[in-house]
Write a protein that holds these residues in place. Structure first.
Motif, mmCIF file in Angstrom:
data_model
loop_
_atom_site.group_PDB
_atom_site.id
_atom_site.type_symbol
_atom_site.label_atom_id
_atom_site.label_comp_id
_atom_site.label_asym_id
_atom_site.label_seq_id
_atom_site.Cartn_x
_atom_site.Cartn_y
_atom_site.Cartn_z
ATOM 1 N N ASP A 6 3.281 -5.912 2.510
ATOM 2 C CA ASP A 6 3.229 -4.714 1.670
ATOM 3 C C ASP A 6 4.645 -4.385 1.196
ATOM 4 N N ASP A 8 5.836 -0.919 -0.471
ATOM 5 C CA ASP A 8 6.272 0.458 -0.194
ATOM 6 C C ASP A 8 6.053 0.795 1.281
ATOM 7 N N GLY A 9 7.115 1.216 1.919
ATOM 8 C CA GLY A 9 7.031 1.574 3.329
ATOM 9 C C GLY A 9 7.255 0.412 4.277
ATOM 10 N N ASP A 99 1.584 -4.273 6.923
ATOM 11 C CA ASP A 99 1.378 -3.093 6.083
ATOM 12 C C ASP A 99 1.548 -1.841 6.933
ATOM 13 N N ASP A 100 2.293 -0.861 6.410
ATOM 14 C CA ASP A 100 2.526 0.373 7.166
ATOM 15 C C ASP A 100 1.290 1.266 7.233
ATOM 16 N N ARG A 101 0.279 0.988 6.448
ATOM 17 C CA ARG A 101 -0.925 1.820 6.460
ATOM 18 C C ARG A 101 -2.134 1.078 7.040
HETATM 19 MG MG LIG Z 1 2.830 0.715 2.221
#
Ligand SMILES: [Mg+2]
Length: 120
Positions: A6, A8-9, A99-101
């Motif tokens: 991922d 973003d983040g 992935d951060d989510r």
């Molecule tokens: Mg993200």
């Protein structure tokens, strides 16, 4: 093996969320070195909901050789090139998605426990 990462983040610090849609932050500490280390062993693609080209340009500015699908003759089914990262908003096959989510799926019972305030 192929790893999806991922943006973003995970690579872009994303401290203000989407904000105006620009890529405004520096990389998260360790992100560039981490991608470089992954690329020694694995093909890496960046899986993002953003337009691919600005992400590829930002990665290049930070020393990661990156390409986009535009200009590749047929839609890719796999990414297996370790010499550069692909940036795409398509979910291609991978052995892992960083992935951060993410919520790791093990069962629907566990997933609903993680995602709902009061699962049945
Ligand atoms: Mg993200």
């Amino acid at each position: 093996m192929t790893i999806a990462v991922d943006f973003d983040g995970v690579i872009h610090a994303y401290s203000k969320g989407w904000a105006d849609g620009t890529i405004y932050d520096p990389p998260i500490p360790g992100a560039i070195e981490g991608l470089q280390q992954l690329m020694v062993e694995h093909a890496v693609f960046i899986h993002t909901s953003r337009a691919a080209r600005p992400v590829a340009e930002w990665l290049a500015e930070h020393g990661i050789t990156a390409c986009v699908e535009e200009g590749i003759a047929a839609p890719l089914e796999f990414w297996n090139d370790r010499s550069q990262v692909l940036v795409t908003n398509r979910k291609l096959p991978a052995v892992a998605y960083l992935d951060d989510r993410a919520v790791r799926f093990t069962s629907w019972t566990a997933a609903l426990h993680d995602l709902l305030p009061n699962p049945a």
